[in-house]
Write a protein that holds these residues in place. Structure first.
Motif, PDB file in Angstrom:
ATOM      1  N   ASP A  83       0.806  -1.224   0.000  1.00 50.91           N
ATOM      2  CA  ASP A  83       0.000   0.000   0.000  1.00 50.91           C
ATOM      3  C   ASP A  83       0.838   1.273   0.000  1.00 50.91           C
ATOM      4  O   ASP A  83       0.306   2.368  -0.129  1.00 50.91           O
ATOM      5  CB  ASP A  83      -0.973  -0.001   1.179  1.00 50.91           C
ATOM      6  N   GLY A  84       2.132   1.151   0.179  1.00 54.76           N
ATOM      7  CA  GLY A  84       3.010   2.319   0.144  1.00 54.76           C
ATOM      8  C   GLY A  84       3.033   3.120   1.427  1.00 54.76           C
ATOM      9  O   GLY A  84       3.657   4.171   1.490  1.00 54.76           O
ATOM     10  N   GLU A  85       2.351   2.647   2.457  1.00 51.21           N
ATOM     11  CA  GLU A  85       2.331   3.331   3.743  1.00 51.21           C
ATOM     12  C   GLU A  85       2.777   2.359   4.828  1.00 51.21           C
ATOM     13  O   GLU A  85       2.651   1.152   4.681  1.00 51.21           O
ATOM     14  CB  GLU A  85       0.917   3.824   4.072  1.00 51.21           C
ATOM     15  N   CYS A  86       3.282   2.928   5.919  1.00 52.15           N
ATOM     16  CA  CYS A  86       3.740   2.088   7.024  1.00 52.15           C
ATOM     17  C   CYS A  86       3.485   2.824   8.332  1.00 52.15           C
ATOM     18  O   CYS A  86       3.559   4.051   8.385  1.00 52.15           O
ATOM     19  CB  CYS A  86       5.225   1.775   6.863  1.00 52.15           C
ATOM     20  N   ASN A  87       3.164   2.063   9.355  1.00 52.12           N
ATOM     21  CA  ASN A  87       3.009   2.651  10.673  1.00 52.12           C
ATOM     22  C   ASN A  87       3.632   1.730  11.708  1.00 52.12           C
ATOM     23  O   ASN A  87       4.120   0.645  11.383  1.00 52.12           O
ATOM     24  CB  ASN A  87       1.533   2.947  10.979  1.00 52.12           C
ATOM     25  N   TRP A  88       3.599   2.144  12.952  1.00 52.80           N
ATOM     26  CA  TRP A  88       4.275   1.383  13.996  1.00 52.80           C
ATOM     27  C   TRP A  88       3.646   0.020  14.206  1.00 52.80           C
ATOM     28  O   TRP A  88       4.332  -0.939  14.552  1.00 52.80           O
ATOM     29  CB  TRP A  88       4.281   2.173  15.301  1.00 52.80           C
ATOM     30  N   LEU A  89       2.331  -0.100  13.981  1.00 46.77           N
ATOM     31  CA  LEU A  89       1.658  -1.380  14.189  1.00 46.77           C
ATOM     32  C   LEU A  89       2.152  -2.425  13.178  1.00 46.77           C
ATOM     33  O   LEU A  89       2.337  -3.589  13.527  1.00 46.77           O
ATOM     34  CB  LEU A  89       0.146  -1.209  14.092  1.00 46.77           C
ATOM     35  N   GLU A  90       2.383  -1.992  11.953  1.00 42.92           N
ATOM     36  CA  GLU A  90       2.920  -2.925  10.952  1.00 42.92           C
ATOM     37  C   GLU A  90       4.329  -3.358  11.321  1.00 42.92           C
ATOM     38  O   GLU A  90       4.715  -4.514  11.098  1.00 42.92           O
ATOM     39  CB  GLU A  90       2.894  -2.294   9.562  1.00 42.92           C
ATOM     40  N   GLY A  91       5.114  -2.467  11.912  1.00 38.74           N
ATOM     41  CA  GLY A  91       6.441  -2.840  12.393  1.00 38.74           C
ATOM     42  C   GLY A  91       6.370  -3.862  13.509  1.00 38.74           C
ATOM     43  O   GLY A  91       7.156  -4.820  13.541  1.00 38.74           O
ATOM     44  N   VAL A  92       5.435  -3.683  14.418  1.00 37.66           N
ATOM     45  CA  VAL A  92       5.244  -4.651  15.498  1.00 37.66           C
ATOM     46  C   VAL A  92       4.799  -5.986  14.925  1.00 37.66           C
ATOM     47  O   VAL A  92       5.239  -7.054  15.386  1.00 37.66           O
ATOM     48  CB  VAL A  92       4.228  -4.113  16.537  1.00 37.66           C
ATOM     49  N   GLN A  93       3.944  -5.956  13.899  1.00 40.12           N
ATOM     50  CA  GLN A  93       3.514  -7.198  13.257  1.00 40.12           C
ATOM     51  C   GLN A  93       4.702  -7.931  12.626  1.00 40.12           C
ATOM     52  O   GLN A  93       4.823  -9.146  12.748  1.00 40.12           O
ATOM     53  CB  GLN A  93       2.455  -6.911  12.191  1.00 40.12           C
ATOM     54  N   LEU A  94       5.567  -7.204  11.962  1.00 40.55           N
ATOM     55  CA  LEU A  94       6.740  -7.818  11.346  1.00 40.55           C
ATOM     56  C   LEU A  94       7.654  -8.436  12.407  1.00 40.55           C
ATOM     57  O   LEU A  94       8.152  -9.551  12.232  1.00 40.55           O
ATOM     58  CB  LEU A  94       7.516  -6.795  10.516  1.00 40.55           C
ATOM     59  N   LEU A  95       7.875  -7.716  13.500  1.00 43.42           N
ATOM     60  CA  LEU A  95       8.707  -8.256  14.578  1.00 43.42           C
ATOM     61  C   LEU A  95       8.069  -9.487  15.226  1.00 43.42           C
ATOM     62  O   LEU A  95       8.765 -10.447  15.570  1.00 43.42           O
ATOM     63  CB  LEU A  95       8.982  -7.188  15.630  1.00 43.42           C
TER      64      LEU A  95
END
Length: 182
Positions: free
Chosen positions: A107-119
């Motif tokens: 989607d071309g956007e990122c937020n802290w929740l997506e970072g937590v999901q990746l971790l």
């Protein structure tokens, strides 16, 4: 420096009782790519997410599309052919990682929740490989070529120094074609 790293990791692996798969996929990946990780984090802190994502994804692509095929072909030059043998959990982890990265970056956007999901996905994969037992040929103290020849002697296929079980790629040309198609 790489020899020192590998030697110390091997000694620590034996002392801690960790599996080779866990050490190779989790520990060495973190230690070996520390410079890339720090650069990606610094770029993200400066709000340069395209650069940060490019560093992270580019590193994986470099290993998958360049380093692995070069090592595979170099193994033939040194007289110890290497097979690309992956277990089902390893294939599932790679497929999950590719799917997650596509979903996060699509989607071309990122937020802290997506970072937590990746971790958290990385942590789940690390836990999976921590509890995953060693393959049978590693547990018995045999090399992979010894175990493959032992398996091929019990199968109805012709045995010999180059015989392999059915689940392995028989024709080396097919392997190289498959790598270049990727």
């Amino acid at each position: 420096m790489s020899e020192f790293l590998v030697g110390s990791v091997e000694a620590a692996r034996e002392q801690l009782g960790l599996t080779e798969v866990f050490v190779g996929l989790i520990i060495v990946a973190i230690i070996g790519n520390a410079a890339e990780h720090s650069t990606a984090v610094l770029a993200a802190l400066k709000n340069k997410m395209d650069l940060s994502l490019g560093i992270a994804i580019g590193s994986s692509l470099q290993i998958a599309l360049f380093v692995t095929p070069v090592l595979l072909f170099a193994s033939f030059l040194f007289g110890q052919p290497m097979d690309l043998e992956f277990s089902l959990p390893e294939i599932a982890a790679v497929a999950l990682a590719v799917w997650i990265v596509a979903a996060i970056s699509g989607d071309g956007e990122c937020n802290w929740l997506e970072g937590v999901q990746l971790l958290s996905v990385y942590l789940i994969i690390a836990i999976l490989f921590f509890f995953l037992p060693e393959p049978a040929h590693v547990q018995n103290g045999k090399s992979s070529t010894t175990s493959r020849s032992a398996i091929s002697q019990t199968s109805p296929e012709p045995s010999g120094p180059r015989a392999t079980p059915r689940r392995y790629i028989r024709d080396r040309a097919k392997l190289s074609d498959a790598l270049f198609k990727v």
